[in-house]
Design a protein around this motif. Structure first.
Motif, short mmCIF file in Angstrom:
data_model
loop_
_atom_site.label_atom_id
_atom_site.label_comp_id
_atom_site.label_asym_id
_atom_site.label_seq_id
_atom_site.Cartn_x
_atom_site.Cartn_y
_atom_site.Cartn_z
N MET A 1 -22.54 -12.21 15.84
CA MET A 1 -21.97 -11.63 14.68
C MET A 1 -22.22 -10.07 15.02
O MET A 1 -23.02 -9.40 14.74
N CYS B 1 -25.05 -7.86 12.99
CA CYS B 1 -25.54 -8.37 11.71
C CYS B 1 -27.13 -8.28 11.76
O CYS B 1 -27.58 -9.26 12.88
N GLU C 1 -29.15 -9.46 9.68
CA GLU C 1 -29.80 -10.54 8.73
C GLU C 1 -29.42 -11.97 9.10
O GLU C 1 -28.17 -12.19 9.33
N PHE C 2 -30.22 -12.79 9.39
CA PHE C 2 -29.99 -14.18 10.00
C PHE C 2 -29.07 -14.77 9.13
O PHE C 2 -29.60 -15.65 8.24
N CYS C 3 -27.93 -14.93 9.24
CA CYS C 3 -27.07 -15.38 8.28
C CYS C 3 -26.31 -16.92 8.54
O CYS C 3 -26.05 -17.42 7.48
N HIS D 1 -25.49 -10.22 4.95
CA HIS D 1 -25.25 -9.89 6.10
C HIS D 1 -26.05 -8.60 6.16
O HIS D 1 -26.13 -7.87 5.53
N HIS E 1 -24.89 -16.46 13.91
CA HIS E 1 -25.47 -14.86 13.81
C HIS E 1 -25.49 -14.15 14.72
O HIS E 1 -25.21 -12.82 14.68
#
Ligand code: K7E
Ligand code: CUA
Length: 685
Positions: free
Chosen positions: A655, A644, A646-648, A609, A652
């Motif tokens: 987030m 966030c 970072e493409f989690c 993340h 996402h």
């Protein structure tokens, strides 16, 4: 034409087919070389060598490279990790330059970057030249990587469990370094030699010749490395004061030469450059007047003794062996080395030291046995600073003519040495003598073959090529210019890493891959067997602090998320998981000092993340299990989304959270009350 080509290809393909069909014998695979391969080769007019190169460097999806290359990034200030033979970039490691993707220097890592501040303050970039992988018994052990910053005389420690920088240390003596990093065979010391002479301790002194000779100095520092802590220990480190000869590259002795460190120098003329406009005595010519410069030979045991003795002095807190003490107590010897040398490279068994003269077509090979016996026989004169200058003819084993502009030398498993030829744009393979002579068919100390490279090669690197047991097989030419090799991307062109196949003996070297390096200006790189690297894929436990490499007792814990106020200090404890932050809404008051603890609860590999906080120059990379703490003053009231980065996960984009900084009493900031209401008629458009 294509017919002719096919016939040219045929014998080669036959060979490749044989190789590829080897599993056929055991009935494992059929049709490994499909008919379309020949068609593609014909259409693209590939030569048999091209086809072989393609097969040698192709790494199918999901298959891993045999080696990892740790490359300096030059003045990008970073280290790059590249897979060999595929030449795929695997990682950038932020070292001296902040790097947002890995959240280095944007809330976390700031303290490491600040640690390297000198008296002039922080420097937010670096000029990395020479990585050094940690060694055990002269072999890479895959635990740490050290790298220098030529621009500010700093050294960094990277832990290879997580490929992150853990320490940056500023040399308190000087403002530039070059002779390092290199490590002694068991990584007892990380060596950092200086480059441009200056008064030790960075004080002012005028630069007329008399002042230069009397007060400007070079240095080499032996940083004690504590493997358990993974840190350099400055309190157990020491330096040696050297004449102002512009020390260049250092290499540690091993096996036959264990206990010694060797370094070349390239301006023992003590040129001081042009004092006023119109003068013609540039450093360029001033530093290349003399026929020889000085190979520095340092006895580590005697240096340790002198550093612990009464004649050592302290400069800015660093223990320094004064030059006259080093000269008198056998710590330091010089040997003449021809014509603006570069590089001082020790053979795998430590028997020889190879020095290239940039303005001399030869490499000069010194024997450690001869150096030792010449020292024992006191066969020396004294240089102008009183350092014993060994008799050249008594210590030289061989001089091998290779070509124009020799720079750096590495080794393989077949008794060959490889030297980069800058002016020739070529790599020379030559035969070693002594214990290596029986490993190859050629006459010792002769040029065996050359391969042209594109263009202006600086360093070169063989597989484990500066260790006690080089592997051979691959060599990479680190070329400064790429010129016509790639499409033009503007006037700033990439460097060119060229992979060279060195598997066969004789004059057989072949370039098999060109990798454009459009993200830095690498100098040296080291190639380690990939299976020696035992990196974590997730942090060992939840709440892991990468800086201490242990669980952080102050980390946010699941079920204990909270916002705690203590006067004007607000501690926020946030856990991070797919796909939310907890808490999501954080309200503080203008003027509060915010200490924000974030812990990733993830255990899944690659579930990283980010934490990007608008308006605060903060971006973290929270890898599985990682705990991070950031601090800032909430000086400006307002509404600050954090998200966030970072493409989690599928959610996402959701987030997200908000930091609300409430205006303090009497603040003139915009509040809801005096804002313009939305025009009701435009609502819902
Ligand atoms: Cu580029 Cu090692 Cu700094 Cu030679 S140095 S090229
Ligand atoms: Cu977490 Cu995107």
């Amino acid at each position: 034409m294509s017919r002719q080509f096919t016939s040219k290809l045929a014998p080669h393909l036959a060979g490749t087919l044989l190789l590829a069909m080897a599993p056929l014998a055991s009935g494992q695979a059929t049709g490994v070389i499909p008919p379309e391969a020949a068609a593609i080769a014909a259409e693209r007019q590939l030569s048999p060598d091209d086809v072989a190169a393609a097969l040698k460097t192709y790494m199918p999806s999901g298959k891993f490279d045999e080696y990892m290359l740790f490359s300096s990034g030059g003045h990008s200030g970073q280290v790059f990790v590249i897979g060999v033979p595929s030449m795929r970039l695997l990682r950038t490691i932020g070292v001296f330059t902040p790097e947002p993707w890995q959240g280095y220097g944007y809330g976390v890592g700031n303290e490491i970057l600040a640690e390297g501040a000198g008296p002039l303050g922080e420097t937010h970039w670096g000029d990395t030249h020479h990585p050094a992988l940690s060694e055990t018994k002269g072999e890479y052990d895959g635990q740490f990587c050290f790298i220098n910053d030529k621009n500010a005389a700093r050294l960094a420690v990277i832990d290879l469990r997580d490929f992150e920088t853990k320490q940056i240390i500023k040399n308190p003596l000087a403002l530039s370094d070059h002779g390092g990093a290199c490590v002694t065979p068991d990584t007892e010391y990380v060596v950092e030699g200086g480059q441009f002479a200056m008064p030790l301790g960075m004080a002012y002194a005028p630069m007329d010749q008399a002042s230069y000779d009397a007060t400007y100095r070079g240095m080499v520092t032996f940083w004690k490395f504590d493997r358990t802590k993974g840190r350099i220990d400055p309190s157990k480190s020491f330096a040696i004061e050297l004449p102002p000869y512009w020390q260049d590259l250092f290499d540690a002795g091993k096996l036959a030469s264990a206990g010694y460190v060797f370094g070349n120098s390239f301006c023992s003329e003590r040129a001081t450059g042009t004092a006023k406009i119109g003068d013609k005595n540039y450093f360029e010519s001033g530093c290349s007047q003399a026929d020889t410069d000085m190979l520095h030979i340092i006895d580590i045991k005697l240096a340790e003794k002198a550093a612990a003795g009464p004649s050592a002095k302290k400069v800015n807190g660093m223990t320094v062996i004064p030059l006259e003490v080093a000269a008198a107590e056998g710590v330091l010897y010089f040997a003449p080395e021809p014509k603006s040398p570069h590089g001082a490279d020790v053979t795998p068994g430590g028997e020889f030291i190879v020095v290239s003269g940039k303005l001399d077509p030869h490499v000069t090979v010194y024997s450690i046995d001869k150096i030792k016996s010449t020292i024992a026989a006191k066969k020396w004169t004294k240089d102008s600073y009183g350092v014993p200058l060994l008799d050249f003819d008594s210590i030289v084993e061989a001089q091998v003519e290779l070509g124009l502009g020799p720079l750096h030398t590495q080794f393989d498993d077949k008794g060959y040495a490889y030297t980069s030829l800058f002016l020739d744009s070529a790599v020379a393979r030559w035969s070693l003598g002594g214990p290596y002579a029986s490993k190859h068919p050629e006459t010792p100390w002769t040029l065996v073959g050359k391969v042209p490279v594109q263009y202006n090669i600086g360093h070169l690197g063989c597989a484990e090529g500066d260790t006690a047991s080089p592997d051979g097989k691959y060599l990479i030419a680190f070329n400064k210019w790429s010129l016509d090799r790639f499409p033009t991307t503007g006037p700033l062109l990439p460097q060119n890493f060229q992979l060279v196949d060195i598997a066969k003996t004789g004059d057989t070297m072949k370039v098999i891959y060109d990798m454009p390096v459009g993200f830095g200006e690498p100098h040296y790189a080291q190639m380690i067997k990939a299976d020696k690297i035992k990196a974590w894929s997730v942090y060992p436990e939840i709440g892991w602090n990468p800086h201490t490499q242990s669980v952080d007792p102050g980390a946010a814990k699941v079920g204990e998320e909270r916002i705690e106020r203590n006067g004007s200090v607000v501690h926020v404890y946030t856990t991070v998981t797919r796909s939310h932050f907890k808490p999501e809404r954080v309200v503080v008051k203008q003027g509060d000092h915010v200490v924000w603890h974030l812990t990733s609860l993830e255990r899944a590999v690659d579930a990283t993340h980010g934490f990007a906080l608008a308006g605060h120059d903060i971006n973290l990379s929270l890898e599985p299990g990682e705990a991070a703490t950031i601090e800032f003053d909430a000086n400006t009231s307002g509404v600050y989304p954090f998200y966030c980065s970072e493409f989690c996960s599928a959610l996402h984009l959701e987030m997200v959270g908000y930091l609300l900084v409430e205006p303090s009493e009497g603040s003139s900031k915009v509040s809801i009350e005096n804002a313009q209401p939305l025009d009701a008629t435009k609502k819902g458009i």
